[in-house]
Design a protein around this motif. Structure first.
Motif, PDB file in Angstrom:
ATOM      1  N   ALA A  60       0.204 -12.155  14.465  1.00 29.39           N
ATOM      2  CA  ALA A  60      -1.054 -11.270  14.854  1.00 29.39           C
ATOM      3  C   ALA A  60      -0.876  -9.939  14.825  1.00 29.39           C
ATOM      4  CB  ALA A  60      -0.930 -11.588  16.715  1.00 29.39           C
ATOM      5  N   LYS A  61       0.495  -9.316  15.062  1.00 32.18           N
ATOM      6  CA  LYS A  61       0.799  -7.752  14.416  1.00 32.18           C
ATOM      7  C   LYS A  61       0.558  -7.715  13.087  1.00 32.18           C
ATOM      8  CE  LYS A  61       1.425  -6.402  18.733  1.00 32.18           C
ATOM      9  NZ  LYS A  61       0.597  -5.775  19.372  1.00 32.18           N
ATOM     10  N   GLN A  62       0.845  -8.519  12.131  1.00 32.69           N
ATOM     11  CA  GLN A  62       0.964  -8.313  10.789  1.00 32.69           C
ATOM     12  C   GLN A  62      -0.886  -8.198  10.432  1.00 32.69           C
ATOM     13  OE1 GLN A  62       3.388 -11.176   9.338  1.00 32.69           O
ATOM     14  NE2 GLN A  62       5.414  -9.762   9.271  1.00 32.69           N
ATOM     15  N   SER A  63      -1.369  -9.285  10.876  1.00 31.56           N
ATOM     16  CA  SER A  63      -2.909  -9.358  10.602  1.00 31.56           C
ATOM     17  C   SER A  63      -3.389  -8.286  11.218  1.00 31.56           C
ATOM     18  CB  SER A  63      -3.218 -10.582  11.551  1.00 31.56           C
ATOM     19  OG  SER A  63      -4.808 -10.816  11.495  1.00 31.56           O
ATOM     20  N   LYS A  64      -3.151  -7.615  12.513  1.00 28.92           N
ATOM     21  CA  LYS A  64      -3.685  -6.356  12.854  1.00 28.92           C
ATOM     22  C   LYS A  64      -3.516  -5.260  11.997  1.00 28.92           C
ATOM     23  CE  LYS A  64      -4.106  -3.412  16.885  1.00 28.92           C
ATOM     24  NZ  LYS A  64      -3.833  -3.311  18.285  1.00 28.92           N
ATOM     25  N   GLY A  65      -2.164  -5.310  11.592  1.00 27.22           N
ATOM     26  CA  GLY A  65      -2.015  -3.893  10.500  1.00 27.22           C
ATOM     27  C   GLY A  65      -2.713  -4.257   9.253  1.00 27.22           C
ATOM     28  N   ALA A  66      -2.920  -5.297   8.714  1.00 22.31           N
ATOM     29  CA  ALA A  66      -3.828  -5.597   7.542  1.00 22.31           C
ATOM     30  C   ALA A  66      -5.004  -5.051   7.745  1.00 22.31           C
ATOM     31  CB  ALA A  66      -3.654  -7.235   7.007  1.00 22.31           C
ATOM     32  N   LYS A  67      -5.703  -5.540   8.811  1.00 21.76           N
ATOM     33  CA  LYS A  67      -7.107  -5.107   9.163  1.00 21.76           C
ATOM     34  C   LYS A  67      -7.200  -3.585   9.142  1.00 21.76           C
ATOM     35  CE  LYS A  67      -8.321  -9.218  11.696  1.00 21.76           C
ATOM     36  NZ  LYS A  67      -8.659  -9.692  13.240  1.00 21.76           N
ATOM     37  N   LEU A  68      -6.151  -2.954   9.925  1.00 19.26           N
ATOM     38  CA  LEU A  68      -6.203  -1.638  10.012  1.00 19.26           C
ATOM     39  C   LEU A  68      -6.121  -0.799   8.825  1.00 19.26           C
ATOM     40  CD1 LEU A  68      -3.883  -0.761  13.403  1.00 19.26           C
ATOM     41  CD2 LEU A  68      -6.461  -0.319  12.974  1.00 19.26           C
ATOM     42  N   ASP A  69      -5.302  -1.337   7.767  1.00 23.02           N
ATOM     43  CA  ASP A  69      -5.093  -0.953   6.384  1.00 23.02           C
ATOM     44  C   ASP A  69      -6.410  -0.751   5.648  1.00 23.02           C
ATOM     45  OD1 ASP A  69      -2.489  -0.152   6.731  1.00 23.02           O
ATOM     46  OD2 ASP A  69      -1.751  -1.758   5.902  1.00 23.02           O
ATOM     47  N   HIS A  70      -7.146  -1.990   5.778  1.00 22.48           N
ATOM     48  CA  HIS A  70      -8.502  -2.116   5.351  1.00 22.48           C
ATOM     49  C   HIS A  70      -9.398  -1.323   5.499  1.00 22.48           C
ATOM     50  CE1 HIS A  70     -11.684  -4.215   3.272  1.00 22.48           C
ATOM     51  NE2 HIS A  70     -12.298  -4.301   4.248  1.00 22.48           N
ATOM     52  N   ALA A  71      -9.534  -0.976   7.007  1.00 21.39           N
ATOM     53  CA  ALA A  71     -10.485  -0.058   7.494  1.00 21.39           C
ATOM     54  C   ALA A  71     -10.050   1.499   7.141  1.00 21.39           C
ATOM     55  CB  ALA A  71     -10.172  -0.126   9.133  1.00 21.39           C
ATOM     56  N   ALA A  72      -8.774   1.651   6.988  1.00 24.08           N
ATOM     57  CA  ALA A  72      -8.266   3.154   6.534  1.00 24.08           C
ATOM     58  C   ALA A  72      -8.750   3.186   4.901  1.00 24.08           C
ATOM     59  CB  ALA A  72      -6.858   3.344   6.447  1.00 24.08           C
ATOM     60  N   VAL A  73      -8.666   2.291   4.210  1.00 18.36           N
ATOM     61  CA  VAL A  73      -9.182   2.320   2.945  1.00 18.36           C
ATOM     62  C   VAL A  73     -10.903   2.712   2.859  1.00 18.36           C
ATOM     63  CG1 VAL A  73      -9.561   0.953   0.695  1.00 18.36           C
ATOM     64  CG2 VAL A  73      -7.165   1.104   1.813  1.00 18.36           C
ATOM     65  N   GLU A  74     -11.314   1.830   3.619  1.00 17.40           N
ATOM     66  CA  GLU A  74     -12.930   1.970   3.758  1.00 17.40           C
ATOM     67  C   GLU A  74     -13.505   3.240   4.270  1.00 17.40           C
ATOM     68  OE1 GLU A  74     -14.327  -0.987   6.150  1.00 17.40           O
ATOM     69  OE2 GLU A  74     -14.440  -2.648   4.480  1.00 17.40           O
ATOM     70  N   HIS A  75     -12.465   3.684   5.174  1.00 15.85           N
ATOM     71  CA  HIS A  75     -13.144   5.092   5.722  1.00 15.85           C
ATOM     72  C   HIS A  75     -12.641   6.243   4.463  1.00 15.85           C
ATOM     73  CE1 HIS A  75     -14.285   4.238   9.729  1.00 15.85           C
ATOM     74  NE2 HIS A  75     -13.127   3.638   9.935  1.00 15.85           N
ATOM     75  N   THR A  76     -11.494   6.215   3.835  1.00 14.79           N
ATOM     76  CA  THR A  76     -11.133   6.972   2.719  1.00 14.79           C
ATOM     77  C   THR A  76     -12.310   7.035   1.694  1.00 14.79           C
ATOM     78  OG1 THR A  76      -8.945   6.747   3.189  1.00 14.79           O
ATOM     79  CG2 THR A  76      -9.313   7.608   0.916  1.00 14.79           C
ATOM     80  N   ALA A  77     -12.616   5.812   1.226  1.00 16.67           N
ATOM     81  CA  ALA A  77     -13.666   5.727   0.102  1.00 16.67           C
ATOM     82  C   ALA A  77     -15.106   6.332   0.628  1.00 16.67           C
ATOM     83  CB  ALA A  77     -13.734   4.243  -0.133  1.00 16.67           C
ATOM     84  N   LYS A  78     -15.286   5.940   1.903  1.00 15.75           N
ATOM     85  CA  LYS A  78     -16.781   6.619   2.700  1.00 15.75           C
ATOM     86  C   LYS A  78     -16.554   8.068   2.360  1.00 15.75           C
ATOM     87  CE  LYS A  78     -20.135   6.062   5.585  1.00 15.75           C
ATOM     88  NZ  LYS A  78     -21.099   4.988   6.187  1.00 15.75           N
TER      89      LYS A  78
END
Length: 111
Positions: A60-78
């Protein structure tokens, strides 16, 4: 990073419980009393259950970490996209300002 570290801790705890369960399994053969053997089997089962729960929490923590990484990438691109738009708008505003200055000079010199 914090979430990944927490996941690693859960994985380590899971390994510890697996080790303790294996040790308990090895100790079962040392006893002849059926009651003691039953208690050791229950203890081993509990350790295996705890290990499975730790693995589940780690996943569950690894999944949450992956989601947070994905969100960070999206925010950086935006943010990069917004920065580029800002630079274009700034350049356009400067061009209008320069044209207005030139027009003002032209009008001022004819009067």
């Amino acid at each position: 990073h914090k979430v990944r570290r927490m996941a690693e801790e859960f994985v380590q705890k899971s390994k510890d419980f697996d080790t303790k369960a294996a040790e308990t399994e090895a100790q079962i053969g040392l006893y002849t009393d059926p009651a003691k053997i039953g208690k050791m089997r229950v203890k081993r089962s509990n350790l295996i259950t705890k290990s499975a729960k730790m693995k589940q929490k780690a996943a569950a923590k690894q999944s949450k970490g992956a989601k947070l990484d994905h969100a960070a990438v999206e925010h950086t691109a935006k943010a990069k996209e917004i920065l580029e738009k800002s630079k274009l708008n700034e350049a356009e505003a400067k061009a209008y300002h320069d044209r207005a200055d030139q027009l003002e000079k032209a009008i001022g010199s004819t009067q």
